[in-house]
Design an enzyme around this catalytic site. Sequence first.
Site, PDB file in Angstrom:
ATOM      1  N   CYS A 120       0.803  -1.225   0.000  1.00  0.00           N
ATOM      2  CA  CYS A 120       0.000   0.000   0.000  1.00  0.00           C
ATOM      3  C   CYS A 120       0.835   1.274   0.000  1.00  0.00           C
ATOM      4  CB  CYS A 120      -0.962  -0.014   1.183  1.00  0.00           C
ATOM      5  SG  CYS A 120      -2.105  -1.418   1.145  1.00  0.00           S
ATOM      6  N   HIS A 263      -3.337   6.918   2.152  1.00  0.00           N
ATOM      7  CA  HIS A 263      -3.811   5.601   1.737  1.00  0.00           C
ATOM      8  C   HIS A 263      -5.190   5.379   2.335  1.00  0.00           C
ATOM      9  CE1 HIS A 263      -4.366   1.380   1.323  1.00  0.00           C
ATOM     10  NE2 HIS A 263      -3.971   1.069   2.544  1.00  0.00           N
ATOM     11  N   ASN A 293     -10.635  -0.035   0.273  1.00  0.00           N
ATOM     12  CA  ASN A 293      -9.174  -0.065   0.289  1.00  0.00           C
ATOM     13  C   ASN A 293      -8.694  -0.688  -1.017  1.00  0.00           C
ATOM     14  OD1 ASN A 293      -6.452  -0.726   0.694  1.00  0.00           O
ATOM     15  ND2 ASN A 293      -6.728  -1.160   2.861  1.00  0.00           N
TER      16      ASN A 293
END
Length: 343
Positions: A120, A263, A293
């Site tokens: 990520c 993020h 996500n």
Amino acid sequence: MTVYAPALPGVGILGTGSYLPEHIVTNDTAGQRAGVSAQWIERKTGIVQRRYAARHEAASDLAAEAAASALDDAGVRAEDLAWIVVATSTPDHPQPATAALVQHRLGAHGAAAFDVNAVCAGFVAALHTAARLLAGDGGGGRRCALVVGAEVYSRIIDPADRRTAPLFGDGAGAVVIGPVGEGRGLIGTAMRTDGHLHELIGVHAGGSRQPATAKTVARGEHHFAMQGRAVREFVERELPLAVAGTLERFSVAPGQVDHFVPHQANGEMLRSVAGRLGLTSARIHLPVDRHGNTGAASVPLALDHARRQPGPPDGALRDGQLVLLAGFGGGMTLGTTLLRWGR
């Protein structure tokens, strides 16, 4: 230890783009599969829906769509790219690089292409890498690079796992970087990796340590796994320190930051930690409710969302404003990039 790397002057973001698959998976559907309610998912994560790629779509397909949008936004031709860097932890296949497939699909035959996997935090790493490659005419006369974050998490999650399945979706975001005016562009990047925590997040089978077998498949070891509580503790502890360290290193006061693009891990978690970041004047961009996500894609997706909001000329972003990007995830790796917006 955190590694700080100043960006060489004159390289910034010329255009942004994103792509989300058509298939919407609501909390009702995700919750039914995972044995939780839609209300529980939204309360715990801030997510309302996520997108899943179609059967014919892989990471390179999503990446190419986002890339084409970014190129159009920047007014740059694919044949003028010097570099293509794709951040992904869900590549089309182990090899060749997903970036090579993106290069082929775009017709960017003059560009060198490779992948970055920092999970990520991958987009932050890829962005700084590409900027450094361009600096000092590192493009061999071609002065632009394409940086993409793309993930297809729907292929590696266990839909019955309440800890992960409601969180993750598929998508891609991209930026084109190149020459910008004086006082604009990337300022610097900071990254750290706490490798002793690598077991907190991962897909444990399918690589050279544990190749795919009928047994690994039967045991579900090809599914994404995450120790949610420990990951949250890591983010709550380390993200404020990373933000403070980056700003101090590059001589920026917290109140000077205009936009924070993190993020999109978990909206509820990010809202809970926001007050400890000290970014008193910053607008925090959290479109996580729309797509969940999306790993390495989430920072460029959120940046493109901010850029395309109503308002002249670049949505929420204004020329000369300070923007802080932050990625964090498996490894455990955390990266931040500070830039002054201006095309």
